[in-house]
Scaffold this active site. Sequence first.
Site, short mmCIF file in Angstrom:
data_model
loop_
_atom_site.label_atom_id
_atom_site.label_comp_id
_atom_site.label_asym_id
_atom_site.label_seq_id
_atom_site.Cartn_x
_atom_site.Cartn_y
_atom_site.Cartn_z
N CYS A 398 -62.23 46.33 61.50
CA CYS A 398 -63.62 46.67 61.79
C CYS A 398 -64.50 45.41 61.69
O CYS A 398 -64.47 44.57 62.57
CB CYS A 398 -64.09 47.79 60.88
N HIS A 525 -59.81 51.77 62.07
CA HIS A 525 -59.36 51.72 60.67
C HIS A 525 -57.95 52.31 60.56
O HIS A 525 -57.80 53.52 60.33
CB HIS A 525 -60.32 52.50 59.77
N GLU A 527 -55.89 52.19 58.25
CA GLU A 527 -55.54 52.62 56.89
C GLU A 527 -55.71 54.12 56.69
O GLU A 527 -55.04 54.71 55.84
CB GLU A 527 -56.37 51.86 55.85
#
Length: 569
Positions: A398, A525, A527
């Site tokens: 990001c 993202h 994750e």
Amino acid sequence: MKYVLVTGGVVSGLGKGVTASSIGVVLKACGLRVTSIKIDPYLNTDAGTMSPFEHGEVFVLDDGGEVDLDLGNYERFLDVTLTRDNNITTGKIYQSVLEKERKGDYLGKTVQVVPHITDAMKNWIESVSVIPVDGKDGPADVCVIELGGTVGDIESMPFIEALRQLFFSVGQDNFCLIHVSLIPVLGVVGEQKTKPTQHSVRELRALGLTPHFLACRSAQPLLENTKQKLSQFCHVPVGNILNIHDVPNIWHVPLLLRNQNAHDAILKHLDLLSVAIPPNLQEWTKRAETFDNLTNSVRIAMVGKYVGMTDSYLSVVKALLHACIACSLKPSIDWIAASDLEDDSANSTPEAHAAAWKTLKNAACVLVPGGFGDRGVKGMMLAAKYARENKVPYLGICLGMQISVIEIARSVLGLEKANSTEFDDKTPNPVIIFMPEGSKTHMGSTMRLGCRRTLFQNPDCITAKLYHNSEYVDERHRHRYEVNPEMVSILEESGLKFVGKDESGKRMEILELPDHPFYVGVQFHPEFKSRPGRPSALFLGKISNSSKITVHDKCIPWGYCDGCVLALD
């Protein structure tokens, strides 16, 4: 629907989220379908506008919901895909009730906390609990509800009343209350003290709810006489007093519950023994034991803005853990405050500056996660530049991707004033711009949020190979700024390649440096979708590259084959 309510007492931060997730894991291992709900009593509509320093990370769901980080625990533990409605806040409840009042849905009645607010809470729980979250049709068998905060908090009182009414309406066989409490040990006496838990249970019972189970947090396993005392004064059978003592890693918690036969007791209480099977937790056992026995580690420099509170990057930490476990490595995360790398800190805090640079140069790889605002941005650029020039594996997420673009524009293309309009709205070279559809007047839920598709532009790029040579990838987003599409052709003259774009082809999603071993920036993202048994492809690629593990392209991210240098058992 069967409900398992998890409440907390004595102090906050006891691990109710991990406890609730672990209960869900054990029930799921018994063959049941499980969903989860997190209740946050704060007045915010969602977690989107909260400071990471105060509340930890904002977890983003597929549908764009900005929710409490505990929902991230639920998704990782249970391997489910939750919705924004699985996070209930006081703000959401009051907003829905007031909207109905304005429309005249209450037929002129006086709108009150009881029954209107409590009815809205009950209806929300009952409607959300039947939404399938595991990819199958039909509702789940069990809904695990975590009530945030601590029993006795003023802000949670309406929820406790609503849950008391829900218990009464669904009946004893369909509702199970597990109270998480602390059993401290005073240093001088050395005795496990039960009085705090007794008072917490007394307060809970005064509000109309009696716990069926106690989940006792302690440093060491509970002594038998401690359990007897708790049973006597809290009116909970000894067999229903669960001990969740400190363990080497949180993957042991479901095993702790299984070893204490918590599943049998909960299933018996909910009248589910006839449909359940013995819990199969072989994967969890192997994962927990593997982590305990790891000896080799990899040093990861995390250069961020909110390093003072590691929960600010909880999903990133978990994704690194998942990837490291898959590579048979123990993650060693070196937290670096980005501002400590900046030239100004060399004068103001020379020791911190020197320590930060020493840590960065000793790391095997560099990761710059997301964030907002201009604090620490110069330090992130220096970290990105160091990784680029020294061929150190780099992953920018990001803001970390945007930092890479700005740094390359300045250092390689010579655009010294290149910047993001977030940091300098008058920059002559706006390589990062505010998204046209964004709002500059409202903060909440106005970003580009949720799961979006990214199309790979080059099948031979590193990222496409990591995603198993797929033509596209669906990942979650949370950003207001993006790469300026009018600057793309100029930026690519530096050697930078935008290998992933959105479906319109105008929004840059992934960048790579072809002449670098691993230099990747992503606008999304990754994750948020990482799971213990299914690590994020980008994190797995980053760790394997950092540790010089040779892995076949076809084996990422699904695991390793016998031909790989480091093979999983």
